[in-house]
Structure formats: structure tokens, C-alpha cells
Design a protein around this motif. Structure first.
Motif, PDB file in Angstrom:
ATOM      1  N   ILE A   1      41.345 -43.470 -54.018  1.00 20.93           N
ATOM      2  CA  ILE A   1      41.036 -44.412 -55.092  1.00 20.93           C
ATOM      3  C   ILE A   1      40.616 -43.593 -56.304  1.00 20.93           C
ATOM      4  CG2 ILE A   1      39.538 -46.293 -55.847  1.00 20.93           C
ATOM      5  CD1 ILE A   1      39.256 -47.081 -52.920  1.00 20.93           C
ATOM      6  N   ASN A   2      41.363 -43.677 -57.377  1.00 19.28           N
ATOM      7  CA  ASN A   2      41.101 -42.843 -58.542  1.00 19.28           C
ATOM      8  C   ASN A   2      40.214 -43.568 -59.548  1.00 19.28           C
ATOM      9  OD1 ASN A   2      42.750 -40.795 -57.633  1.00 19.28           O
ATOM     10  ND2 ASN A   2      44.579 -41.629 -58.594  1.00 19.28           N
ATOM     11  N   PRO A   3      38.939 -43.198 -59.647  1.00 17.25           N
ATOM     12  CA  PRO A   3      38.128 -43.803 -60.692  1.00 17.25           C
ATOM     13  C   PRO A   3      38.618 -43.313 -62.054  1.00 17.25           C
ATOM     14  CG  PRO A   3      36.800 -42.588 -59.098  1.00 17.25           C
ATOM     15  CD  PRO A   3      38.213 -42.192 -58.901  1.00 17.25           C
ATOM     16  N   GLN A   4      38.814 -44.194 -62.955  1.00 16.20           N
ATOM     17  CA  GLN A   4      39.307 -43.810 -64.269  1.00 16.20           C
ATOM     18  C   GLN A   4      38.276 -42.928 -64.955  1.00 16.20           C
ATOM     19  OE1 GLN A   4      40.865 -47.026 -66.615  1.00 16.20           O
ATOM     20  NE2 GLN A   4      40.273 -46.044 -68.517  1.00 16.20           N
ATOM     21  N   GLY A   5      38.744 -41.834 -65.520  1.00 18.00           N
ATOM     22  CA  GLY A   5      37.854 -41.010 -66.314  1.00 18.00           C
ATOM     23  C   GLY A   5      37.261 -39.828 -65.596  1.00 18.00           C
ATOM     24  N   PHE A   6      37.748 -39.472 -64.418  1.00 17.65           N
ATOM     25  CA  PHE A   6      37.204 -38.336 -63.703  1.00 17.65           C
ATOM     26  C   PHE A   6      38.324 -37.381 -63.291  1.00 17.65           C
ATOM     27  CE2 PHE A   6      34.584 -42.058 -62.532  1.00 17.65           C
ATOM     28  CZ  PHE A   6      33.426 -41.699 -63.191  1.00 17.65           C
ATOM     29  N   TRP A   7      38.072 -36.098 -63.432  1.00 19.68           N
ATOM     30  CA  TRP A   7      38.992 -35.080 -62.974  1.00 19.68           C
ATOM     31  C   TRP A   7      38.242 -34.114 -62.077  1.00 19.68           C
ATOM     32  CZ3 TRP A   7      40.407 -34.489 -68.721  1.00 19.68           C
ATOM     33  CH2 TRP A   7      41.438 -35.377 -69.060  1.00 19.68           C
ATOM     34  N   CYS A   8      38.930 -33.513 -61.138  1.00 20.47           N
ATOM     35  CA  CYS A   8      38.339 -32.495 -60.279  1.00 20.47           C
ATOM     36  C   CYS A   8      39.153 -31.224 -60.365  1.00 20.47           C
ATOM     37  CB  CYS A   8      38.274 -32.969 -58.829  1.00 20.47           C
ATOM     38  SG  CYS A   8      37.050 -34.243 -58.520  1.00 20.47           S
ATOM     39  N   ARG A   9      38.485 -30.117 -60.022  1.00 23.07           N
ATOM     40  CA  ARG A   9      39.182 -28.852 -59.923  1.00 23.07           C
ATOM     41  C   ARG A   9      39.411 -28.524 -58.459  1.00 23.07           C
ATOM     42  NH1 ARG A   9      40.801 -25.749 -63.703  1.00 23.07           N
ATOM     43  NH2 ARG A   9      39.851 -25.471 -65.722  1.00 23.07           N
ATOM     44  N   ASN A  10      40.578 -27.956 -58.165  1.00 24.48           N
ATOM     45  CA  ASN A  10      40.905 -27.571 -56.799  1.00 24.48           C
ATOM     46  C   ASN A  10      40.151 -26.298 -56.420  1.00 24.48           C
ATOM     47  OD1 ASN A  10      42.116 -27.142 -54.339  1.00 24.48           O
ATOM     48  ND2 ASN A  10      44.006 -26.295 -55.201  1.00 24.48           N
ATOM     49  N   PRO A  11      39.245 -26.358 -55.418  1.00 27.53           N
ATOM     50  CA  PRO A  11      38.504 -25.153 -55.031  1.00 27.53           C
ATOM     51  C   PRO A  11      39.202 -24.326 -53.950  1.00 27.53           C
ATOM     52  CG  PRO A  11      37.616 -27.019 -53.855  1.00 27.53           C
ATOM     53  CD  PRO A  11      38.764 -27.545 -54.695  1.00 27.53           C
ATOM     54  N   TYR A  12      40.408 -24.748 -53.533  1.00 31.53           N
ATOM     55  CA  TYR A  12      41.068 -24.121 -52.395  1.00 31.53           C
ATOM     56  C   TYR A  12      42.235 -23.259 -52.839  1.00 31.53           C
ATOM     57  CZ  TYR A  12      38.438 -27.538 -49.706  1.00 31.53           C
ATOM     58  OH  TYR A  12      37.430 -28.281 -49.165  1.00 31.53           O
ATOM     59  N   ASP A  13      42.315 -22.054 -52.290  1.00 32.36           N
ATOM     60  CA  ASP A  13      43.477 -21.205 -52.465  1.00 32.36           C
ATOM     61  C   ASP A  13      44.577 -21.744 -51.560  1.00 32.36           C
ATOM     62  OD1 ASP A  13      45.438 -19.253 -52.382  1.00 32.36           O
ATOM     63  OD2 ASP A  13      44.036 -17.582 -52.154  1.00 32.36           O
ATOM     64  N   PRO A  14      45.707 -22.205 -52.101  1.00 33.60           N
ATOM     65  CA  PRO A  14      46.748 -22.805 -51.267  1.00 33.60           C
ATOM     66  C   PRO A  14      47.267 -21.883 -50.170  1.00 33.60           C
ATOM     67  CG  PRO A  14      47.144 -23.280 -53.578  1.00 33.60           C
ATOM     68  CD  PRO A  14      46.040 -22.277 -53.537  1.00 33.60           C
ATOM     69  N   THR A  15      47.106 -20.580 -50.341  1.00 31.26           N
ATOM     70  CA  THR A  15      47.585 -19.649 -49.314  1.00 31.26           C
ATOM     71  C   THR A  15      46.508 -19.317 -48.290  1.00 31.26           C
ATOM     72  OG1 THR A  15      46.960 -17.677 -50.596  1.00 31.26           O
ATOM     73  CG2 THR A  15      49.150 -18.619 -50.993  1.00 31.26           C
ATOM     74  N   ALA A  16      45.254 -19.705 -48.562  1.00 34.19           N
ATOM     75  CA  ALA A  16      44.154 -19.376 -47.651  1.00 34.19           C
ATOM     76  C   ALA A  16      43.038 -20.406 -47.818  1.00 34.19           C
ATOM     77  CB  ALA A  16      43.634 -17.962 -47.918  1.00 34.19           C
ATOM     78  N   PRO A  17      43.241 -21.624 -47.309  1.00 29.22           N
ATOM     79  CA  PRO A  17      42.282 -22.701 -47.570  1.00 29.22           C
ATOM     80  C   PRO A  17      40.876 -22.434 -47.027  1.00 29.22           C
ATOM     81  CG  PRO A  17      43.852 -23.328 -45.860  1.00 29.22           C
ATOM     82  CD  PRO A  17      44.366 -22.074 -46.482  1.00 29.22           C
ATOM     83  N   LEU A  18      40.764 -21.605 -46.000  1.00 25.53           N
ATOM     84  CA  LEU A  18      39.432 -21.332 -45.456  1.00 25.53           C
ATOM     85  C   LEU A  18      38.651 -20.360 -46.328  1.00 25.53           C
ATOM     86  CD1 LEU A  18      40.194 -21.058 -41.634  1.00 25.53           C
ATOM     87  CD2 LEU A  18      39.390 -23.031 -42.928  1.00 25.53           C
ATOM     88  N   ASN A  19      39.324 -19.749 -47.311  1.00 26.20           N
ATOM     89  CA  ASN A  19      38.664 -18.817 -48.212  1.00 26.20           C
ATOM     90  C   ASN A  19      38.105 -19.582 -49.409  1.00 26.20           C
ATOM     91  OD1 ASN A  19      37.769 -16.484 -49.463  1.00 26.20           O
ATOM     92  ND2 ASN A  19      39.774 -16.022 -50.363  1.00 26.20           N
ATOM     93  N   ASN A  20      37.073 -20.403 -49.155  1.00 26.98           N
ATOM     94  CA  ASN A  20      36.447 -21.148 -50.241  1.00 26.98           C
ATOM     95  C   ASN A  20      34.940 -21.160 -50.032  1.00 26.98           C
ATOM     96  OD1 ASN A  20      35.444 -24.036 -49.267  1.00 26.98           O
ATOM     97  ND2 ASN A  20      37.338 -23.592 -48.161  1.00 26.98           N
ATOM     98  N   LYS A  21      34.202 -21.323 -51.101  1.00 27.22           N
ATOM     99  CA  LYS A  21      32.751 -21.158 -51.071  1.00 27.22           C
ATOM    100  C   LYS A  21      32.044 -22.234 -50.269  1.00 27.22           C
ATOM    101  CE  LYS A  21      30.503 -22.049 -54.891  1.00 27.22           C
ATOM    102  NZ  LYS A  21      30.089 -22.050 -56.324  1.00 27.22           N
ATOM    103  N   TYR A  22      32.735 -23.340 -49.962  1.00 31.91           N
ATOM    104  CA  TYR A  22      32.087 -24.447 -49.261  1.00 31.91           C
ATOM    105  C   TYR A  22      32.512 -24.541 -47.802  1.00 31.91           C
ATOM    106  CZ  TYR A  22      31.421 -25.784 -54.145  1.00 31.91           C
ATOM    107  OH  TYR A  22      31.104 -25.788 -55.473  1.00 31.91           O
TER     108      TYR A  22
END
Length: 347
Positions: free
Chosen positions: A77-98
Motif C-alpha cells: 500500500i503506497n502512502p502518497q508522498g513517501f519514498w524509501c531508499r533501498n538498503p540492500y545490495d542486489p548481489t548480496a542482500p545479507l550484506n546490510n546494516k540491519y
């Protein structure tokens, strides 16, 4: 003050009123560093020229994965007016700070992504910078839905049974920037059959190897199996709630933007199956926070609809395109996006 002439400092002051004293003491370089570290951006009207960092804005479903740091729509569900940044490296999704999640009792910034009536829990996306936080309470950390089932005591046979339940399907890699046609969801049993034919192994071996790969995030195609619904969600909700957890964190969960998301399931729901009642009940666990310091917060005491956790009248696109989702939502529609205000926040 017009949007186009608004400075970055003015933008942050307007968006994060609790952070005013922090911003007053920060250098311009520190302000820029903080802004560029956010994963969630408010869209003002008019939008300041430099308010959103440059980069491709990606649709939710696309043939090409959004690259690390790119802006995209993560929500069902896309709330109007919000954007997010992708924190995941598509080649290594487990390599993320969270990837390791947060400890019990943590307060983390979120946005809402629910597609149920609340009876199976309310889903959030982790959204650093949203200014709206949830107290995790006693929490279970898992990589994804199947990992959560395993950590809640299910073996591979039980997980396979959930995946093979009628009306349970998963979302494959999409193309063309649109949802695939109704009826094109993939079934786990078909994936298993293909695996058996390709590798000359037994059905049991195929199930085990696909499930292990999906949990370990070692194969993109099999990892998509985590983007599934109904019985898997029912089992996770019931098992986690019975185990005494308040929330479940899914730190690397396959989602409908063809990538991954950090999802949180809130189990502290009321049982009447009405999303409005559920969200009002969960109000006690939400707060407006200072993104510089989530220990600086104020409680939320809103009436329905309230802030970015749900917008009245908003329904998922999948309810429009997929008959099996119809009738599972509390509002008529779908397709209406009517954003509701965050107290003290422009949107």
C-alpha cells in the motif's frame, strides 16, 4: 517560503520538529550527512529542489532490481508522498546494516504495509527517517518468513506443508513494472517438480534444498518463495504469538519490489478482524520520535485514520488485480490514496 527555495536545513526542521535543537547545533556538513543516511523521505508540496537525493526513482515492481541506495516504492500500500531508499545490495542482500535486527524493547522507525484486516498481525516496513516509531516489545529476529517458521520450531516438512496449502502461492520475479496477470502466481509444488526434473533428486530432497536456500538467501529464485501469503503468515502469527512474542522482525524478506525489505509483524492485535480497531489498539506502542535520538519521543494519541501507518480508503493494488485478495480488506475500493496527516508533520 516556497518549496523550491527551501534549504535542506529548513526542510529537516519542518519535517522533524522534535529535532529542532539538534539541527540548530549541527554544521551544514553534518546536516547533509544525516540527510543522506535516511532511508525514508517525505515529499513536500511544493518539493524543495534538493530535498530528495538524486537517483533513479524505481517503481515497486520492476524487471530490474533497484540498486543499493536508489529511491523506490516499497509498500504494498503506497502512502502518497513517501519514498524509501533501498538498503540492500542486489548481489548480496545479507550484506546490510540491519541484517541482525534490533533487540527487544527497541524503538524503531517504521511505515505501514499491511494487506490484511489485522487479524494476522499488522505489518510494518523499517523506515529510518519516518519519525514514526514502534516499540518492538519482546521480539523474534529472523531473516525471512521461512526462517521465522524454523525458529518457531517448524521442520522442513512442516514448512513444505504450509507452502503447499491451497490458496498459498508466492510472487516470482516480475517484469514490465507491473503486477503479473491474475492467476500467474507461482506454486511451491511446481517449483519442487521442476527441481526434481532438473536435478534427478527425490521430492523430499528438492523441498529440503529449496527451503534451505530460501532461508539462507543463497539463491534469488528460491528466496522469492518467502514472498508468500496465507498459510505461512497464519502459522507465523499463531506460533509467534503463542510463544509470547510481541513482534517478529524479518530482516531480509523478499517483497513485491523484486528485492528485499525489512518487515516487522506486530502480533499485539485485537481479535475482531477490523483494521481500524486494531490500529487504534496498537496506538499505545507507537510514538513520534526524533530521528537523531529515538529515545526522544512523544506518545501518539490520534483518532482514525492516523499518520503514515494507514491512510483511510487506501487499498492494495493486488486487491484490484487478484480475485483471491478481494474480500480480505475492510474498505471498499480499491485504489484510493488519501493520505492522513502526521501530527506536526507535513505530507
Amino acid at each position: 517560503m516556497t518549496g523550491s527555495n527551501m534549504s535542506l536545513r529548513d526542510y529537516l526542521t519542518q519535517v522533524y520538529p522534535l529535532a529542532q535543537s539538534d539541527l540548530d547545533t549541527m554544521s551544514d556538513a553534518a546536516v547533509n550527512e544525516f540527510f543522506n543516511s535516511l532511508g525514508f523521505y517525505f515529499q513536500l508540496s511544493p518539493q524543495p529542489t534538493d530535498a530528495i537525493p538524486p537517483g533513479k526513482i524505481s517503481p515497486r515492481n520492476q524487471a530490474e532490481l533497484p540498486q543499493l541506495g536508489e529511491l523506490y516504492w516499497p509498500s504494498v500500500i503506497n502512502p502518497q508522498g513517501f519514498w524509501c531508499r533501498n538498503p540492500y545490495d542486489p548481489t548480496a542482500p545479507l550484506n546490510n546494516k540491519y541484517v541482525n535486527g534490533f533487540a527487544s524493547g527497541s524503538r524503531v522507525e517504521v511505515c505501514h504495509s499491511n494487506v490484511y484486516d489485522g487479524s494476522l498481525g499488522v505489518y510494518y516496513y523499517l523506515a529510518p527517517g519516518s519519525g514514526v516509531a514502534v516499540d518492538l516489545g519482546k521480539t523474534l529476529v529472523a531473516r525471512n518468513k521461512l526462517d521465522a517458521l524454523r525458529k518457531l520450531g517448524c521442520n522442513n516438512d512442516q514448512i513444505a506443508n504450509a507452502l503447499n496449502t491451497p490458496d498459498t502461492a508466492y510472487w516470482p520475479y516480475y517484469t514490465g513494472g507491473q503486477l503479473p496477470p491474475a492467476g500467474s502466481q507461482k506454486l511451491f509444488r511446481n517449483l519442487v517438480s521442476d527441481y526434481v526434473a532438473e536435478n534427478g533428486v527425490t521430492t523430499e530432497t528438492a523441498q529440503n534444498e529449496i527451503i534451505d536456500a530460501a532461508i539462507d538467501e543463497t539463491n534469488y529464485l528460491y528466496g522469492r518463495v518467502n514472498d508468500t501469503g496465507w498459510q505461512v503468515d497464519v502459522d507465523n502469527f499463531k506460533l509467534a504469538k503463542n510463544a509470547g512474542y510481541d513482534t517478529v522482525q524479518l530482516t531480509t524478506q523478499a517483497n513485491m519490489n523484486n528485492g528485499w525489505a525489512f518487515e516487522i509483524i506486530d502480533l499485539r492485535v485485537v481479535a475482531d478482524g477490523n483494521l481500524q480497531t486494531t490500529m487504534t489498539h496498537l496506538n499505545q506502542y507507537h510514538s513520534i520520535v526524533n530521528p537523531f535520538n529515538t529515545n526522544s519521543y512523544k506518545p501518539v494519541n490520534n483518532t482514525w485514520p492516523y499518520y503514515n501507518l494507514y491512510a483511510k480508503g487506501t487499498l492494495s493494488e493486488i486487491a484490484r488485480d487478484y480475485p483471491s485478495y478481494q474480500g480480505r480488506f475492510p474498505f471498499s475500493g480499491p485504489g484510493f490514496i488519501r493520505p492522513s496527516a502526521i501530527p506536526g508533520y507535513p505530507c
